[in-house]
Design a protein around this motif. Structure first.
Motif, mmCIF file in Angstrom:
data_model
loop_
_atom_site.group_PDB
_atom_site.id
_atom_site.type_symbol
_atom_site.label_atom_id
_atom_site.label_comp_id
_atom_site.label_asym_id
_atom_site.label_seq_id
_atom_site.Cartn_x
_atom_site.Cartn_y
_atom_site.Cartn_z
ATOM 1 N N GLU A 228 0.837 -1.191 0.000
ATOM 2 C CA GLU A 228 0.000 0.000 0.000
ATOM 3 C C GLU A 228 0.879 1.252 0.000
ATOM 4 O OE1 GLU A 228 -3.203 -1.068 -0.176
ATOM 5 O OE2 GLU A 228 -3.560 1.000 -0.838
ATOM 6 N N GLY A 229 1.884 1.209 0.870
ATOM 7 C CA GLY A 229 2.800 2.354 0.987
ATOM 8 C C GLY A 229 3.521 2.578 -0.323
ATOM 9 N N LYS A 230 3.916 1.476 -0.947
ATOM 10 C CA LYS A 230 4.684 1.603 -2.175
ATOM 11 C C LYS A 230 3.816 2.201 -3.284
ATOM 12 C CE LYS A 230 8.453 -0.580 -4.572
ATOM 13 N NZ LYS A 230 8.196 0.083 -5.813
ATOM 14 N N LYS A 231 2.584 1.701 -3.325
ATOM 15 C CA LYS A 231 1.656 2.242 -4.334
ATOM 16 C C LYS A 231 1.509 3.749 -4.143
ATOM 17 C CE LYS A 231 -1.240 -1.808 -4.749
ATOM 18 N NZ LYS A 231 -2.440 -2.291 -4.046
ATOM 19 N N ALA A 232 1.300 4.149 -2.907
ATOM 20 C CA ALA A 232 1.108 5.565 -2.608
ATOM 21 C C ALA A 232 2.350 6.355 -2.987
ATOM 22 C CB ALA A 232 0.811 5.741 -1.111
ATOM 23 N N PHE A 233 3.504 5.837 -2.609
ATOM 24 C CA PHE A 233 4.718 6.598 -2.849
ATOM 25 C C PHE A 233 5.043 6.639 -4.350
ATOM 26 C CE2 PHE A 233 9.250 7.734 -2.272
ATOM 27 C CZ PHE A 233 9.040 8.853 -1.485
ATOM 28 N N CYS A 235 2.901 6.681 -6.580
ATOM 29 C CA CYS A 235 1.964 7.683 -7.086
ATOM 30 C C CYS A 235 2.542 9.088 -6.909
ATOM 31 C CB CYS A 235 0.635 7.514 -6.359
ATOM 32 S SG CYS A 235 -0.441 8.948 -6.413
ATOM 33 N N ILE A 236 3.167 9.292 -5.743
ATOM 34 C CA ILE A 236 3.772 10.594 -5.474
ATOM 35 C C ILE A 236 4.918 10.842 -6.455
ATOM 36 C CG2 ILE A 236 5.156 11.900 -3.789
ATOM 37 C CD1 ILE A 236 3.516 10.455 -1.595
ATOM 38 N N VAL A 237 5.791 9.834 -6.583
ATOM 39 C CA VAL A 237 6.985 10.014 -7.407
ATOM 40 C C VAL A 237 6.632 10.170 -8.885
ATOM 41 C CG1 VAL A 237 9.150 8.957 -8.180
ATOM 42 C CG2 VAL A 237 8.444 8.798 -5.763
ATOM 43 N N THR A 238 5.782 9.254 -9.355
ATOM 44 C CA THR A 238 5.465 9.314 -10.788
ATOM 45 C C THR A 238 4.757 10.606 -11.162
ATOM 46 O OG1 THR A 238 3.501 8.027 -10.299
ATOM 47 C CG2 THR A 238 5.357 6.837 -11.261
ATOM 48 N N ASN A 239 4.066 11.191 -10.199
ATOM 49 C CA ASN A 239 3.394 12.453 -10.490
ATOM 50 C C ASN A 239 4.296 13.648 -10.239
ATOM 51 O OD1 ASN A 239 0.808 11.513 -11.340
ATOM 52 N ND2 ASN A 239 0.485 10.883 -9.208
ATOM 53 N N GLY A 240 5.561 13.371 -9.963
ATOM 54 C CA GLY A 240 6.521 14.452 -9.809
ATOM 55 C C GLY A 240 6.332 15.275 -8.569
ATOM 56 N N SER A 288 1.494 23.725 -2.894
ATOM 57 C CA SER A 288 1.346 22.363 -3.361
ATOM 58 C C SER A 288 0.819 22.290 -4.793
ATOM 59 C CB SER A 288 0.397 21.602 -2.449
ATOM 60 O OG SER A 288 0.359 20.267 -2.857
ATOM 61 N N ALA A 289 1.470 21.397 -5.543
ATOM 62 C CA ALA A 289 1.073 21.233 -6.940
ATOM 63 C C ALA A 289 0.135 20.060 -7.121
ATOM 64 C CB ALA A 289 2.327 21.051 -7.804
ATOM 65 N N ILE A 290 -0.320 19.504 -6.023
ATOM 66 C CA ILE A 290 -1.114 18.278 -6.084
ATOM 67 C C ILE A 290 -2.503 18.540 -6.657
ATOM 68 C CG2 ILE A 290 -2.089 18.393 -3.740
ATOM 69 C CD1 ILE A 290 -1.375 15.315 -3.646
ATOM 70 N N THR A 291 -2.943 17.573 -7.426
ATOM 71 C CA THR A 291 -4.265 17.729 -8.021
ATOM 72 C C THR A 291 -5.294 16.984 -7.192
ATOM 73 O OG1 THR A 291 -3.992 15.749 -9.325
ATOM 74 C CG2 THR A 291 -3.231 17.815 -10.326
ATOM 75 N N GLU A 292 -6.534 17.286 -7.422
ATOM 76 C CA GLU A 292 -7.589 16.649 -6.635
ATOM 77 C C GLU A 292 -7.622 15.137 -6.828
ATOM 78 O OE1 GLU A 292 -9.405 17.746 -4.112
ATOM 79 O OE2 GLU A 292 -8.345 19.661 -4.335
ATOM 80 N N PRO A 293 -7.552 14.635 -8.083
ATOM 81 C CA PRO A 293 -7.549 13.169 -8.241
ATOM 82 C C PRO A 293 -6.379 12.533 -7.500
ATOM 83 C CG PRO A 293 -7.702 14.276 -10.368
ATOM 84 C CD PRO A 293 -7.495 15.337 -9.375
ATOM 85 N N GLN A 294 -5.234 13.210 -7.565
ATOM 86 C CA GLN A 294 -4.088 12.659 -6.847
ATOM 87 C C GLN A 294 -4.394 12.588 -5.356
ATOM 88 O OE1 GLN A 294 -1.109 15.402 -8.095
ATOM 89 N NE2 GLN A 294 -0.705 14.324 -10.032
ATOM 90 N N LYS A 295 -4.993 13.683 -4.856
ATOM 91 C CA LYS A 295 -5.390 13.710 -3.454
ATOM 92 C C LYS A 295 -6.271 12.521 -3.128
ATOM 93 C CE LYS A 295 -5.473 18.677 -2.487
ATOM 94 N NZ LYS A 295 -6.366 19.807 -2.213
#
Lengths: 1044, 936
Positions: A228-233, A235-240, A288-295
């Protein structure tokens, strides 16, 4: 009726016990036979016995000291004073002459007596010995376990090897012994016995499978988190995204996922407040550059993690904790088997076994028949220090109490929950607080029955509320201190402290209490030690000026280490001190030399021992030693020669008589002229005796044993010695001193449970239904959190109770030395905190400074006849002589039958003599030979030869007549005369017409034998026996010679 | 003062003139017989023939047709009976039970118990105890009842067996005699019974018979003090016998209360304290000489005290008589036997698979060094042998090796047979040699050996009769036989008698019966010893004992009589007791003392109550040790520094404690290598080092890649064989395959394997990053000299491995010890205490290595790493020593800084004004091998 006495410190507990004992004993002259009084220590038992006898004597002699007691007893027993005087003297005499029937003893010795009389029933050898040292037994069992690796049990071998390897994999010490030993302590814990029994039904394979299940559960859970952690991370990394995009960056949600992705846990498993702020309140960094879907995606991941924890978190921690000691746990039943083997082999029982053995009987047999088997029927049971009684001890005593109640007799227990400080030895204070209910009776039919029986026949609580020990200010101080403690939220079981309040029992006012906070310098603990010791020295010097003596002062500490530190400091300041540490036997030069000598004798090439021998010998002789000029690697013979030449000490190891250790040491003491009146050497020899009587005479074993025990073995000092007493609070229980310094009030020491036994029912752990959790914080995360909480409460109570014991020892003045903290503590689980909250409650707290209560100018008041006068002392010096030179006379029977020159096993002549001596007449020889055979004087193979020889003599034509039984025979009868050598003719036959003197000779005919016979004859004549003939009989040549 | 015996002797002489030869004088114990003869002789102005004098028991036994059976025989026979009635215990299990049972049987017979009635009662009582109405008996209860049924069966069966063999145990023979008393022929004209108190039923029967057959007279030795006070237990038997034997007031004396005497009650801590008080009394209070010492008795109720007591006898005592029963177990001879027993037991344990006999080294060493064997094993050879075995780490030693070292003649100390009979033979032939030597020594004046001779002789008797029994087919296993012997040694007492009657008398309490002394010193006057109290070794329940036999009451009453009797004629009595309790009580004055203090109140009697206090010396201060650097020390030191040089560990020792450095390096005292029963930490370290060296050796001077390492990681057997290769140089294969050594062998392998796994991963990472790793040096010894005040001092160091990683030199040391803390950064603080605080021992070592390497290279652009691989740690990355500069390399400036420090400290070492002394930091002494010398 069961009386329950609540006896706070100094409330005259022993007086009450003695009074009650006497009240019961006064019923009839021999009633004391039916009273069983149980105390906690041997010392207490001895004291109580003495006090009872002294009281009876005092009562019978009408001593003034016992007037009050007499009055009270008259009232209780309904007698007038004259009756009481005469009853007391009758009872006293009865007790003195039926002393074995007095049963005032410790519970251990009482149970020991029972176990001995039930040895057969319990399948015990009759002559078992008692081993007090649980560590020794455990260690022996572990050594056996390791020694047998790969020999018998392959499963055990595999488990131990895996254990060590798994520890290496985890980067930990491969020393598995320590961990096995830690868990092995469970084998001595009362409560654990049933669980270990249960465990023994689980097979080894099941246990190993259980480990796999636990491991599988644990890793799969961790894997899920990681995924789960890896998936989340990812997601963070691939989205820059970077840490900057998150609320509180790395410490926030970013770090949270990163930790899980690295297969690690964040400090808070469900996230800290920043993480929560992000997921709950949608807080992100401003840039923060995070988008809503990413959130949303991250939220899903977060929720998955949280859900995992919610669903399986408790089990995860449980598995993790169970795995911690799992290898030791697996080995526990094997260890128990091995320990039983060790016990059986050495014919010992551990002291804790006794209670279990008795429990085995009590469990099955309802009637007190058990206790009658030992020959005593008890009506009245008195139990002292009840708060420290263990669960099993109480259950073992219950049938006796029940029986007493049933007979409408009185029994009583005395205790004080506030002074329960032996939890680590199994003491269970709640047993006392719930009285007259029986602790743990819920769901136990037998206990419930006993409980009902007890209350049916009446039970009552009596509180002793006066304090006869401490002066007013100290009583007042303690009253207000413990009043405050009662309010503390951390104290859950308020019941225990409910009876804290004491009335002033002493007539005199005054008294002094001081609280100080010692400041710790930023550097180290060491400095606090120094300051503490320094303050103790100041206080001691101060009270000396106030008229006190050293012996009036007691320094109490929580830890042994602190006691010994203060002791050595005071010693260095030339203050006389009595502490176990300061009087250690092994601190003596001479004892060191003796040990070095033993080490050397054990292994002659022990160079360090050689160096020590030289060093200490030269030191004792005041000679200078140059080790660098000596070749220590030389042969033993050369080494000893060197010692002889340089010191004139006649040391030659080949001439020592070895065998008995104490003989050996006496020789060494003499050879090395180690002055016998040295008390250290004296008590050292006592230890040698003790060791030898228990474990035999091996030097090697003794050296090992001494290494283990030397730090506990002190010389014994006379009670009245003028010296400051330094001891731990535990040791001070039951004692009182004019001045008490509690030197390390602030230190905490945990002596609670190491682990908790639990029942587990998990579908992912089908193999196992019980488990053992280590006592760590993580237990809180499991479903067994309440165990941890309960233990925490008990630990807190331990802390308070020790404080209570310490503060109630003082008569005149009490000094409490605590520690100055950097900031005021928030929670109350330290003594410093407790004291501060007390000071606050009485509105005195002004920060860390000194607080005084009572009379600052107190001085010593000399009490009239305060302590009973001790016996006067004797001292003396003697010079011992050389052991080997002393002329010890012993009849050597061996010498009579043995010839040390010839190679024959037994000198045949002497043997024949021995046989003939026993023969009165022909026909006796058969039984004589049989007897010699049975006695082991002759072997079966020698039998025929001897009987041939005898036959030859008895049938000899010249001899026959002396053995025909017609005349009286004197065999080897002595002829005596004052100042003359004793004559012993072999055989005198008293015929009617005069006696025949007969002497047997082995060797060749010799003329010098003839005068000997004539001499016998002359003596016989003088003794009034007429001698008609004198015969020499040569056994080898079978020839009888008549002497003229 | 005339003693009771003297009075009696006089009386008899008076009545019979010197015509005594047809008298029979029966007494309660051997010692009084001897005294009686002695008294007669003192009174004999004219020669007299002694009457027949004996103890009553011996007299009865001597008249019997039954021979007294030996304990081992009794046990074997009883066991046969046990099997006959269907018992299922093994003999080993049975021995303990048998001994108690035999005691019980003995008592039943001596008290002439109606055995039918008794066993019926016993069974009834025991079934009542287990009876619960309406409940079935549990298995346990059935077993329990069976035991009591069997108890009676065994009693009868044993008797029958013994009668068949014309043998019996003591009680059985006595009973047999008492029941058939009329068969005894008595020719004596007159029989005297002297000094009896408690009489058994068998005694009574004998007395009754003799009284009826011939003239008899009973002379009692009793005092009104205890006789006429119903509560005094000492008078119990007399009051019981009073009417039967018509004891009248005139038979009694009135001496306890009416004669002047001084009683001192003295408490002392433990046993040696009492012995010291005794010595003081003998020397200073009584001031004995050779005449008066005969009037003095030391009563020793606890035989443990005998040995220290003899050792503490003061010099005014010239001759000593010992009369008491000594247990075999405490003797020197028994300690010898214990070695032999253990040798056998352990041999069985350690026998190799091919059947070779091997012995455990501790047993062998003890055997070789025991003085009883000094005539077998040459001392000098022993020393050499022990050293040789140790140097080879020989835990198990083969017999052949011992024979090779000491000659074939020593083979007799090893057992070759298999049966108990052979074992008994083996033991007795050894004991033969031993006894011969002992007797020779004892005769040469080593008087203290006399008691050993007696005890050894008794053991020989036991062994001889055991052979007789075994040869009849009652064979047991050797193991069981050893158990029997041990039990026998524990329970049997060998009676010693002092003869001729001379000098100071030392006795057990029993032996004092009938004797009187002016001075009486009683040791161990404690409850539990005097009297022994309630502990009874018996199967017979208290209720039945009370009805049929005796209980502790009678035993205590007997002790009380013996105790009080000593007061009758004594003038000075000293009662010594131990004030200290042990684990289960004790430390309590004897009840007799309490009684005396409260009841013996008379003007004639002075009682004092004292405590013996040791003189406390001033606190034992620690001794300072200062070794001056005089000529000899300096010479040795300089030789050492210039020839062998200073290693990092020597340097660290010096920093830790200068005295430790002196002991280790200058006095050259090294801890002896002990036998390694498991693997020492250092051995584990060496084994791992060896394995790693062997692996890396193949790549010396070449590039290292992960694949190479992988071959080892993949195949554990390769690592195993390397580790084994090393360990086999020190241990034999078999010992490595079991026990702790096996475990630690696996540990070595695992440690190596884990490191290689790390290395593999590490190299993989480096390879991926294109960083090359190359092995430069392996196990290399470097050295360089440094000049201090004109002295060239050698500095040395042995480096585990030097690698070149990405072009940077990396010195590394493998450590298998625990990683306690991080290596400190070389900042100002570290530098300032580098050479004073041993906590920096790691940086010192790493700096020495670096400096040595620097001395070799002398480059101006020097920059290397120096660090440690922690093999036991989770994190196995090389932990390098770092400076506080940005660069993590050790450069020239660091080296120069270190060189300065090195010079400084070496200067103090060779400064002859500074002496070697103990460190002040006591905590450094914890693991120091010289802590003993420094008393820390």
């Amino acid at each position: 009726m069961l009386r329950i006495y609540k006896a706070s410190a100094g409330s005259g507990k022993t007086y009450t016990l003695v009074k009650e004992y006497l009240r019961l004993a006064l019923k009839s002259p021999l009633q004391f036979r039916h009273i069983l009084a149980i105390t906690f220590t041997n010392k207490a038992a001895a004291e109580m016995k003495t006090r009872i006898i002294e009281a009876l004597e005092g009562l019978s002699k009408n001593e003034i000291k016992y007037q009050l007691l007499k009055k009270e007893l008259c009232e209780l027993a309904g007698k007038n004073e004259n009756e009481l005087t005469s009853d007391a003297s009758i009872i006293l005499r009865n007790m003195l002459h039926n002393y074995a029937d007095i049963s005032v003893c410790t519970i251990d010795s009482f149970v020991h007596r029972i176990v001995r009389s039930f040895a057969y029933d319990l399948h015990l050898p009759m002559n078992f010995e008692i081993e007090m040292d649980s560590k020794e037994l455990l260690n022996a069992a572990i050594q056996l376990l390791l020694d047998r690796l790969n020999e018998t049990d392959q499963q055990v071998t595999q488990a131990v090897v895996e254990f060590a390897e798994s520890k290496i994999e985890d980067g930990k010490s491969w020393n598995v012994e320590k961990e096995i030993s830690k868990l092995g302590k469970q084998l001595f814990v009362d409560d654990a016995q049933a669980k270990i029994q249960q465990l023994s039904f689980v097979s080894f394979d099941e246990l190993r499978e259980a480990r796999n299940s636990l491991y599988a559960f644990k890793t799969s859970f961790e894997q899920k988190l990681f995924d789960e952690g890896k998936k989340a991370f990812d997601c963070i990394v691939t989205n820059g995204l970077t840490a900057k995009d998150f609320h509180y960056g790395n410490t926030g949600l970013f770090g949270f996922f990163k930790a899980y992705a690295e297969n690690d846990f964040p400090p808070k498993i469900l996230g800290n407040s920043y993480v929560l702020a992000t997921v709950n309140d949608d807080k992100w960094s401003k840039t923060s550059a995070i988008t809503e879907p990413q959130k949303a995606q991250l939220n899903v991941h977060y929720n998955n993690i949280a859900q995992l924890w919610n669903k399986q978190g408790k089990d995860y921690f449980l598995a993790d904790l169970l795995l911690k000691n799992f290898y030791s746990f697996i080995l526990l039943t094997d260890l128990k088997k091995l320990m039983d083997e060790v016990k059986a082999e050495n014919n010992v029982l551990h002291i804790s076994d006794f209670q279990h053995k008795v429990f085995e009987i009590v469990k099955e047999q309802d009637a007190p028949i058990i206790y009658e088997r030992i020959g005593d029927r008890y009506d009245n049971i008195l139990i002292d220090e009840f708060q420290d009684t263990s669960v099993i001890q109480w259950r073992n005593l219950l049938p006796l109490i029940e029986n007493s109640q049933f007979k409408s007799e009185d029994s009583l227990v005395v205790g004080d929950g506030k002074q329960a400080i032996y939890r680590f030895r199994g003491g269970e204070v709640e047993q006392f607080t719930v009285l007259p209910k029986v602790y743990g009776s819920d769901g136990d039919e037998i206990l419930k029955g006993r409980e009902v029986a007890i209350s049916n026949y009446g039970a009552g609580v009596i509180t002793l509320e006066n304090n006869f020990r401490s002066r007013k200010e100290i009583v007042d101080f303690n009253n207000s201190l413990y009043k405050e403690l009662l309010e503390l939220p951390e104290l859950k079981n308020k019941n225990i402290y409910a009876d804290y309040f004491q009335k002033q029992g002493r007539q005199d006012d005054g008294g002094f209490v001081s609280i100080e906070f010692l400041k710790e310098n930023d550097e180290a603990k060491l400095l606090l030690n120094d300051i503490r010791a320094f303050r103790v020295e100041e206080i001691v010097n101060d009270v000396l000026k106030r008229g006190y003596n050293y012996k009036d002062v007691a320094v109490l500490t929580r830890s042994n280490a602190n006691a010994s530190f203060i002791a050595s400091y005071l010693v260095s300041k030339r203050i006389k001190v009595v502490s176990p540490e300061s009087l250690l036997i092994h601190h003596s030069l001479k004892v060191h030399l003796l040990m070095a000598l033993l080490a050397y004798l054990n292994r002659k090439d022990n160079h360090i021992a050689r160096a020590e021998i030289l060093h200490f010998t030269f030191l004792l002789l005041n000679k200078e030693l140059h080790l660098e000029t000596i070749d220590l690697k030389t042969s033993a013979i050369e080494f000893e020669k060197y010692v002889r030449e340089k010191t004139e000490i006649e040391f030659n190891s080949t001439e020592l008589v070895t065998g008995r250790l104490s003989d050996l040491l006496h020789q060494l003491i003499q050879i090395f002229q180690l002055e016998n009146d040295d008390p250290f050497v004296q008590f050292f020899l006592d230890e040698v005796l003790l060791f030898a009587s228990r474990y035999g005479n091996s030097i090697d074993d003794f050296l090992n044993w001494w290494e283990k025990v030397k730090d506990k073995k002190s010389i014994i000092y006379p009670e009245s010695m003028d010296a400051v007493r330094i001891m731990t609070i535990h040791k001070s229980k039951g004692l009182e001193f004019p001045i008490v310094i509690l030197a390390d009030a602030s230190e905490t020491q945990k002596r609670g449970e190491d682990s908790f036994w639990i029942d587990v029912e998990k579908n992912w752990l089908p193999q196992l239904h019980i488990g053992l959790l280590p006592n760590t914080q993580d237990v809180q995360e499991t479903e067994f959190a309440s165990l941890y909480e309960k233990e925490k409460e008990k630990t807190f109570l331990d802390l308070l109770n020790l404080l209570y014991v310490a503060t109630t020892r003082a008569e005149d003045a009490l000094y409490i030395l605590s520690k100055e903290e950097e900031k005021e503590p928030v929670s109350n689980n330290s003594v410093t905190a407790v004291i501060i909250s007390f000071l606050r409650s009485v509105s005195l707290w002004e920060g860390f400074r000194n607080y005084n209560f009572g009379d600052k100018e107190f001085v010593k008041i000399f009490k009239r006849g305060s302590h009973s006068s001790l016996a006067s002392f004797m001292k003396g010096k003697t010079t011992a002589k050389n052991l080997l030179a002393s002329n010890i006379k012993i009849r050597m029977r061996a010498d009579l039958l043995w010839n040390d020159k010839s190679k024959e096993r037994i000198d045949e002549g002497n043997l024949l003599h021995e046989a003939l001596k026993r023969i009165q007449k022909t026909g006796d020889e058969e039984i004589v030979i049989r007897a010699l055979l049975a006695e082991g004087v002759i072997e079966e193979t020698e039998l025929s030869k001897l009987s041939e020889q005898l036959k030859a003599i008895l049938q000899h034509p010249d001899m026959k007549k002396y053995f025909d039984g017609t005349a009286t025979v004197l065999n080897e009868r002595q002829i005596l005369k004052k100042n003359e050598k004793i004559r012993i003719p072999d055989r005198v036959i008293l015929f009617e017409d005069g006696a025949t003197v007969l002497d047997y000779k082995t060797g060749n005919e010799r003329p010098e034998y003839q005068p000997q016979l004539r001499d016998y004859a002359q003596w016989l004549e003088e003794a009034g026996i007429k001698v008609k003939e004198k015969i020499l009989f040569y056994t080898q040549t079978q020839k009888a010679v008549t002497v003229k | 003062m005339k003693t009771f015996i003297q009075q009696t002797a006089q009386k008899i002489l008076h009545a019979h003139g010197n015509n005594l030869s047809n008298l029979l004088v029966l007494m309660p114990n051997q010692r009084s017989c001897t005294y009686f003869k002695n008294a007669l002789q003192q009174l004999a102005e004219q020669a007299i023939i002694t009457p027949e004098i004996s103890t009553l028991q011996n007299w009865l036994l001597s008249k019997s047709k039954l021979a007294l059976a030996d304990n081992i025989e009794l046990i074997t026979l009883l066991y046969n009976c046990h099997q006959q009635i269907g018992g299922s215990l093994t003999l080993d299990e049975f021995i303990g039970i048998a001994n108690i049972m035999l005691n019980d049987f003995d008592e039943l017979d001596v008290q002439m118990c109606d055995s039918k009635l008794f066993f019926k009662n016993l069974e009834m009582l025991q079934s009542m105890n287990t009876f619960v109405p309406g409940e079935e008996l549990t298995e346990y209860q059935i077993k329990y009842r069976k035991f009591w049924e069997d108890f009676g069966l065994l009693y009868h069966a044993l008797r029958e067996k013994l009668l068949n063999e014309k043998k019996g145990y003591r009680g059985m023979i006595l009973r047999n005699m008492a029941e058939n008393v009329s068969e005894i022929t008595v020719n004596n004209a007159h029989v005297y019974f002297i000094g009896f108190s408690g009489l058994n039923k068998t005694d009574e029967a004998a007395i009754a018979y003799l009284t009826q057959k011939t003239k008899t007279e009973i002379l009692w030795d009793a005092d009104k003090y205890y006789m006429n006070d119903e509560l005094q237990e000492a008078g119990l038997f007399f009051r019981k016998h009073k009417s039967k034997f018509r004891i009248s007031e005139t038979d009694l004396v009135n001496e306890i209360a009416a004669r002047e005497k001084k009683i001192q009650i003295i408490g002392a801590a433990k046993n040696i304290g009492q012995v010291k008080v005794m010595a003081d009394i003998l020397q200073n209070k009584l001031q004995l000489n050779s005449d008066s010492s005969l009037d003095t008795v030391i009563v020793v109720p606890d035989e443990k005290l005998l040995s220290p007591l003899i050792a503490h006898l003061p010099s005014n005592i010239e001759t000593v008589n010992i009369t008491m029963g000594l247990s075999i177990a405490g003797s020197n001879a028994a300690s010898w036997f214990e070695i032999i027993f253990r040798l056998y037991e352990n041999t069985n344990r350690y026998q190799s698979k091919d059947g070779t006999q091997r012995f455990y080294y501790k047993d062998i060493f003890e055997l070789l060094q025991h003085n009883f064997f000094s005539f077998i094993f040459n001392k000098r050879k022993v020393e050499g042998f022990v050293q040789e075995m140790k140097s080879q780490n020989r835990i198990l030693i083969r017999r052949e090796e011992i024979l090779k070292a000491f000659g074939n003649e020593v083979d007799s100390v090893f057992f070759h047979g298999t049966s108990a009979n052979q074992y008994a033979q083996f033991l007795s032939s050894n004991i033969n040699t031993l006894l011969q030597n002992l007797i020779a020594k004892a005769k040469k004046g080593n008087a203290s050996l006399a008691s050993e001779v007696e005890i050894t002789f008794r053991i020989l008797n036991i062994l001889t009769s055991a052979q007789t029994i075994f040869s009849k087919g009652n064979e047991v296993s050797v193991k069981t036989f050893i158990a029997m012997l041990r039990e026998n040694f524990r329970s049997e007492r060998v009676p010693l008698e002092g003869e001729p009657v001379q000098g100071l008398q030392i006795m057990g309490l029993q032996e004092t019966r009938g004797l009187d002394f002016k001075n009486v010193i009683i040791l161990s006057a404690n409850e539990g010893i005097l009297p022994s109290g309630k502990n009874t070794n018996t199967y017979i329940p208290y209720e039945l004992r009370r009805e049929f036999l005796t209980t502790h009451k009678e035993r205590d009453a007997n002790t009380a009589y013996l105790f009080y009797r000593l007061f009758q004629k004594a003038e000075n009595v000293f009662l010594l007791y131990n004030t200290e309790p042990d684990e289960l009580g004790g430390g309590e004055k004897s009840r007799f003392i309490l009684q005396l203090q409260r009841e013996l109140i008379s003007e004639k009697i002075k009682i004092e109550d004292l405590i013996f206090a040791v003189d406390l010396p001033d606190a034992v201060g620690e001794q300072t040790i200062n070794i001056q650097k005089n000529g000899e020390v300096m010479k040795t030191l300089m030789k050492l520094l210039t020839e062998s040089g200073m290693s990092p560990s020597a340097l660290n020792t010096y920093i830790n404690c200068t005295l430790q450095y002196y002991f280790r390096y200058i006095a050259g005292i090294r801890e002896q290598d002990d036998m390694e029963e498991s693997l020492d930490a250092s051995t584990i370290g060496s084994a791992v080092h060896y394995a790693l060296e062997k692996i890396y050796e193949q790549k010396k001077g070449a590039k290292l890649d992960s694949r190479f390492i992988e071959t080892y990681v993949k195949e554990r057997a390769r690592i195993e064989s390397l580790v084994k290769e090393y360990l086999q140089t020190r241990f034999d294969n078999e010992s490595l395959s079991r026990g702790k050594k096996l475990l630690l062998f696996k540990v070595c392998v695992k440690l190596t394997e884990e490191f290689l796994k790390f290395e593999q991963a590490n190299l993989l990472q480096l390879n991926e990053a294109n960083v090359q790793t190359e092995i430069v040096m392996l196990e290399e010894k470097l050295q360089a000299s440094i000049s201090i005040n004109g002295n060239k001092i050698l500095v040395t160091g042995k480096i585990d491995i030097i690698e070149k990683v990405g072009g940077v030199i990396q010195i590394a040391d493998y450590k298998t010890s625990n990683r306690n803390k991080k290596i400190p950064v070389l900042d100002e603080d570290t530098w300032s205490e580098l050479m004073t605080d041993p906590k920096h021992s790691k940086p010192v070592q790493l700096l020495v290595y670096a400096w040595l390497y620097y001395q070799q290279k002398q480059q101006s652009d020097f920059g290397i790493r120096s660090g440690i691989y922690w093999l036991k740690s989770d994190d196995k990355k090389l932990e390098t020593l770092r400076t506080d500069k940005a660069n993590d390399l050790l450069d020239v400036s660091t080296m120069l800084l270190f060189e300065g420090k090195l010079k400084e400290i070496l200067a103090t070492l060779i400064d002859n004004t500074i002496s070697f002394a103990k460190t002040e930091a006591v905590e450094r002494c914890k693991f120091c091998e010289f802590a003993g010398i420094c008393m820390r």
